[in-house]
Scaffold this motif. Structure first.
Motif, PDB file in Angstrom:
ATOM      1  N   UNK A 126       0.827  -1.207   0.000  1.00 54.13           N
ATOM      2  CA  UNK A 126       0.000   0.000   0.000  1.00 54.13           C
ATOM      3  C   UNK A 126       0.860   1.256   0.000  1.00 54.13           C
ATOM      4  N   UNK A 127       1.957   1.203   0.755  1.00 53.76           N
ATOM      5  CA  UNK A 127       2.875   2.347   0.756  1.00 53.76           C
ATOM      6  C   UNK A 127       3.343   2.642  -0.667  1.00 53.76           C
ATOM      7  N   UNK A 128       3.732   1.595  -1.351  1.00 56.36           N
ATOM      8  CA  UNK A 128       4.220   1.757  -2.725  1.00 56.36           C
ATOM      9  C   UNK A 128       3.113   2.282  -3.654  1.00 56.36           C
ATOM     10  N   UNK A 129       1.913   1.770  -3.466  1.00 58.42           N
ATOM     11  CA  UNK A 129       0.802   2.219  -4.308  1.00 58.42           C
ATOM     12  C   UNK A 129       0.434   3.681  -4.070  1.00 58.42           C
ATOM     13  N   UNK A 130       0.571   4.096  -2.824  1.00 59.98           N
ATOM     14  CA  UNK A 130       0.219   5.476  -2.531  1.00 59.98           C
ATOM     15  C   UNK A 130       1.242   6.447  -3.108  1.00 59.98           C
ATOM     16  N   UNK A 131       2.512   6.077  -2.977  1.00 64.04           N
ATOM     17  CA  UNK A 131       3.573   7.048  -3.221  1.00 64.04           C
ATOM     18  C   UNK A 131       4.308   6.808  -4.532  1.00 64.04           C
ATOM     19  N   UNK A 132       4.411   5.546  -4.921  1.00 59.96           N
ATOM     20  CA  UNK A 132       5.226   5.206  -6.087  1.00 59.96           C
ATOM     21  C   UNK A 132       4.668   5.762  -7.390  1.00 59.96           C
ATOM     22  N   UNK A 133       5.549   5.860  -8.346  1.00 60.13           N
ATOM     23  CA  UNK A 133       5.157   6.273  -9.694  1.00 60.13           C
ATOM     24  C   UNK A 133       5.756   5.278 -10.657  1.00 60.13           C
ATOM     25  N   UNK A 134       5.197   5.219 -11.846  1.00 65.28           N
ATOM     26  CA  UNK A 134       5.823   4.359 -12.830  1.00 65.28           C
ATOM     27  C   UNK A 134       7.038   5.094 -13.383  1.00 65.28           C
ATOM     28  N   UNK A 135       8.154   4.370 -13.395  1.00 63.61           N
ATOM     29  CA  UNK A 135       9.446   4.969 -13.684  1.00 63.61           C
ATOM     30  C   UNK A 135       9.484   5.925 -14.855  1.00 63.61           C
ATOM     31  N   UNK A 136       9.110   5.452 -16.011  1.00 58.98           N
ATOM     32  CA  UNK A 136       9.358   6.250 -17.187  1.00 58.98           C
ATOM     33  C   UNK A 136       8.357   7.375 -17.356  1.00 58.98           C
ATOM     34  N   UNK A 137       7.140   7.155 -16.915  1.00 60.06           N
ATOM     35  CA  UNK A 137       6.102   8.135 -17.188  1.00 60.06           C
ATOM     36  C   UNK A 137       5.788   9.011 -15.993  1.00 60.06           C
ATOM     37  N   UNK A 138       6.209   8.533 -14.810  1.00 60.87           N
ATOM     38  CA  UNK A 138       5.856   9.287 -13.616  1.00 60.87           C
ATOM     39  C   UNK A 138       6.708  10.527 -13.470  1.00 60.87           C
ATOM     40  N   UNK A 139       6.124  11.534 -12.867  1.00 63.62           N
ATOM     41  CA  UNK A 139       6.917  12.726 -12.614  1.00 63.62           C
ATOM     42  C   UNK A 139       7.605  12.593 -11.274  1.00 63.62           C
ATOM     43  N   UNK A 140       8.453  13.566 -10.998  1.00 67.51           N
ATOM     44  CA  UNK A 140       9.078  13.584  -9.687  1.00 67.51           C
ATOM     45  C   UNK A 140       8.014  13.929  -8.659  1.00 67.51           C
ATOM     46  N   UNK A 141       8.246  13.468  -7.432  1.00 70.09           N
ATOM     47  CA  UNK A 141       7.242  13.752  -6.421  1.00 70.09           C
ATOM     48  C   UNK A 141       7.847  13.911  -5.037  1.00 70.09           C
ATOM     49  N   UNK A 142       7.005  14.382  -4.139  1.00 69.50           N
ATOM     50  CA  UNK A 142       7.391  14.530  -2.743  1.00 69.50           C
ATOM     51  C   UNK A 142       6.424  13.723  -1.899  1.00 69.50           C
ATOM     52  N   UNK A 143       6.962  13.055  -0.896  1.00 72.52           N
ATOM     53  CA  UNK A 143       6.075  12.314   0.003  1.00 72.52           C
ATOM     54  C   UNK A 143       6.413  12.658   1.454  1.00 72.52           C
ATOM     55  N   UNK A 144       5.375  12.910   2.233  1.00 76.23           N
ATOM     56  CA  UNK A 144       5.564  13.201   3.656  1.00 76.23           C
ATOM     57  C   UNK A 144       4.842  12.168   4.500  1.00 76.23           C
ATOM     58  N   UNK A 145       5.532  11.680   5.489  1.00 72.16           N
ATOM     59  CA  UNK A 145       4.917  10.733   6.426  1.00 72.16           C
ATOM     60  C   UNK A 145       4.800  11.385   7.793  1.00 72.16           C
ATOM     61  N   UNK A 146       3.594  11.417   8.310  1.00 72.95           N
ATOM     62  CA  UNK A 146       3.382  11.944   9.660  1.00 72.95           C
ATOM     63  C   UNK A 146       3.451  10.757  10.614  1.00 72.95           C
ATOM     64  N   UNK A 147       4.442  10.788  11.486  1.00 75.77           N
ATOM     65  CA  UNK A 147       4.721   9.584  12.274  1.00 75.77           C
ATOM     66  C   UNK A 147       4.663   9.857  13.770  1.00 75.77           C
ATOM     67  N   UNK A 148       3.840   9.075  14.491  1.00 70.50           N
ATOM     68  CA  UNK A 148       3.929   9.129  15.942  1.00 70.50           C
ATOM     69  C   UNK A 148       5.208   8.391  16.333  1.00 70.50           C
TER      70      UNK A 148
END
Ligand code: ADP
Length: 444
Positions: free
Chosen positions: A392-414
């Motif tokens: 699920x982590x990968x599905x939420x944040x990941x992109x497909x290599x060639x077509x995906x754009x760059x991205x930022x991911x933030x995790x709010x962690x207790x």
């Protein structure tokens, strides 16, 4: 500030008591994808082909003209804005339109042009002057059958005398009627009923049989057997085509039972990666704290559109309300909505009407919203055993290599969840940096 752990809605802070929402049914997800899909899904993989007769030449086409289609059908294709065949269509169409007809099992993820391909095959084999059913397409639900019917109607816009009939529950036909429409689209139960019990449809002149969404089909009680009963009643020269977005063993077993002597075409799914994503985490004490950190991130960097994931419906609702009260344009995508409502929420978000989409896992899988550069895990995805849910982590944040754009991911962690995050980091072998939410310089 209040330090109580009870929220306005009576829930307790930071709980997972209503758990991860149940996966929406496959069929609902598939429909949702269709409703929001506007263009082809790209793929960098090659199409794999397994021919029934390996010695026969393998044709592929780069243009629709090469297929020598009826003029009115070609017009319909161009009217839909298609310029050339999709990757899977390049290989599948020559096989599907070959003389004598060939059977085909095709697998590729949704959005790669399967429906358009078999609709084209059906329309090209129909004789509009003959008034009896010639093509039969089975779909897993009423709504999916309607979607396919719409494609037939659009592509067949200039095929004036070709008509579609829906064999779906609620569509009542007087007994004794002989169906004269050439293309029948329906769910297995109703088709079976119309063919064998009510004898409305004569299967003996069907030329093309399509089984769409085979993976969804076998997931529905009774549909495999019903489909097989229908298939057995078709004439031996009938062309049989089966499509699926995924191919687990169970789908293969079913496909091989129902499609004799098939050619097989596969287009592998694009893998998700975290390579182009910068990942951060913010340590927080509680939900309120997480919210504050989120606001700081918002204040600190220019955010285009963002998707925020929560683990529970309650958290998602709470967060949406908080953000709205702070003047953000937020929408909530939740499993309680109907498929149509979900589609419209996603559509509005895509159109940029809302900048933030808050959601649980539901609905978020497989729905790509390309313009989103920021993903926030307001809660870390965990499974019922309280272990990290890597997929699920990968599905939420990941992109497909060639077509995906760059991205930022933030995790709010207790603090107590930090070990889980570290496991995620190790699992993907990619670094997740700690961020001081009061100091955003690090990011920009
Ligand atoms: P699938 O059945 O694999 O989910 P579809 O046939 O529904 O895929 O196609 C996905 C989207 O791409 C649809 O919006 C469809 O209209 C469009 N599409 C299909 N084939 C082509 C093509 N050759 N060129 C451009 N767009 C296409």
């Amino acid at each position: 500030k209040s330090t109580t752990v009870t929220n306005v809605d009576g829930s307790v802070n930071n709980t997972e008591e209503d758990g991860e929402e149940d996966g929406v049914e496959l069929a609902a997800n598939s429909l949702l994808n269709k409703l929001i899909r506007q263009s082809l899904v790209e793929s960098s993989h090659r199409v794999e082909v397994l021919q029934k007769d390996p010695s026969s030449p393998l044709y592929s086409v780069k243009t629709f003209e090469e297929l020598r289609l009826k003029e009115e059908l070609l017009k319909g294709i161009y009217a839909m804005g298609f310029n050339r065949p999709s990757k899977i269509q390049e290989m599948a169409l020559p096989m599907m339109l070959a003389h004598p007809p060939q059977n085909l099992i095709a697998q590729s993820q949704s959005g790669t042009g399967k429906t358009a391909a078999f609709v084209l095959a059906m329309l090209s084999r129909v004789n509009a002057l003959e008034l009896f059913p010639q093509c039969l397409c089975l779909a897993p639900t009423y709504e999916l059958a309607l979607q396919t019917g719409r494609v037939v109607e659009r592509m067949g816009k200039f095929c004036v005398d070709v008509q579609v009939m829906y064999a779906i529950r609620g569509n009542r036909i007087p007994r004794g009627t002989h169906v004269t429409k050439q293309i029948i689209i329906g769910t297995p139960g109703t088709v079976l009923d119309w063919c064998f019990k009510q004898k409305l449809i004569d299967l003996t002149k069907i030329r093309v049989f399509v089984l769409d969404e085979a993976d969804v089909m076998i997931d529905t009680q009774g549909f495999s057997d019903q489909s097989i009963r229908i298939q057995r009643a078709l004439p031996s020269e009938c062309q049989m085509l089966l499509f699926s977005a995924t191919f687990e063993d169970s789908v293969w077993q079913f496909a091989e039972r129902i499609i004799p002597d098939p050619n097989i075409i596969k287009l592998r799914k694009e893998e998700l990666t975290l390579n182009n994503i910068r990942q951060y985490y913010v340590l927080c004490r509680n939900r309120r704290d997480k919210y504050q950190a989120l606001c700081n991130i918002y204040g600190g960097i220019t955010i285009g559109q963002a998707i925020i994931f929560c683990q529970t419906r309650q958290n998602a609702k709470w967060l949406t309300v908080e953000m709205m009260q702070d003047g953000h344009q937020v929408s909530l995508l939740s499993g309680e909505l109907t498929v149509d409502q979900r589609a419209s929420v996603i559509q509005r978000f895509r159109d940029g009407k809302e900048k933030v989409l808050v959601t649980t896992n539901v609905c978020a899988r497989g729905i790509d919203v390309k313009q989103v550069t920021i993903v926030v895990n307001f809660d870390l995805p965990v499974n019922p055993a309280e272990e990290p849910d890597y997929e699920t982590y990968l599905h939420r944040i990941g992109r497909t290599g060639r077509f995906g754009r760059k991205g930022l991911a933030f995790n709010m962690i207790e603090v107590d969840k930090l070990p889980l995050l570290m496991k995620i980091q190790d699992h993907f072998n990619s670094s997740i940096k700690q961020l001081n939410p009061e100091d955003m310089d690090e990011i920009e």
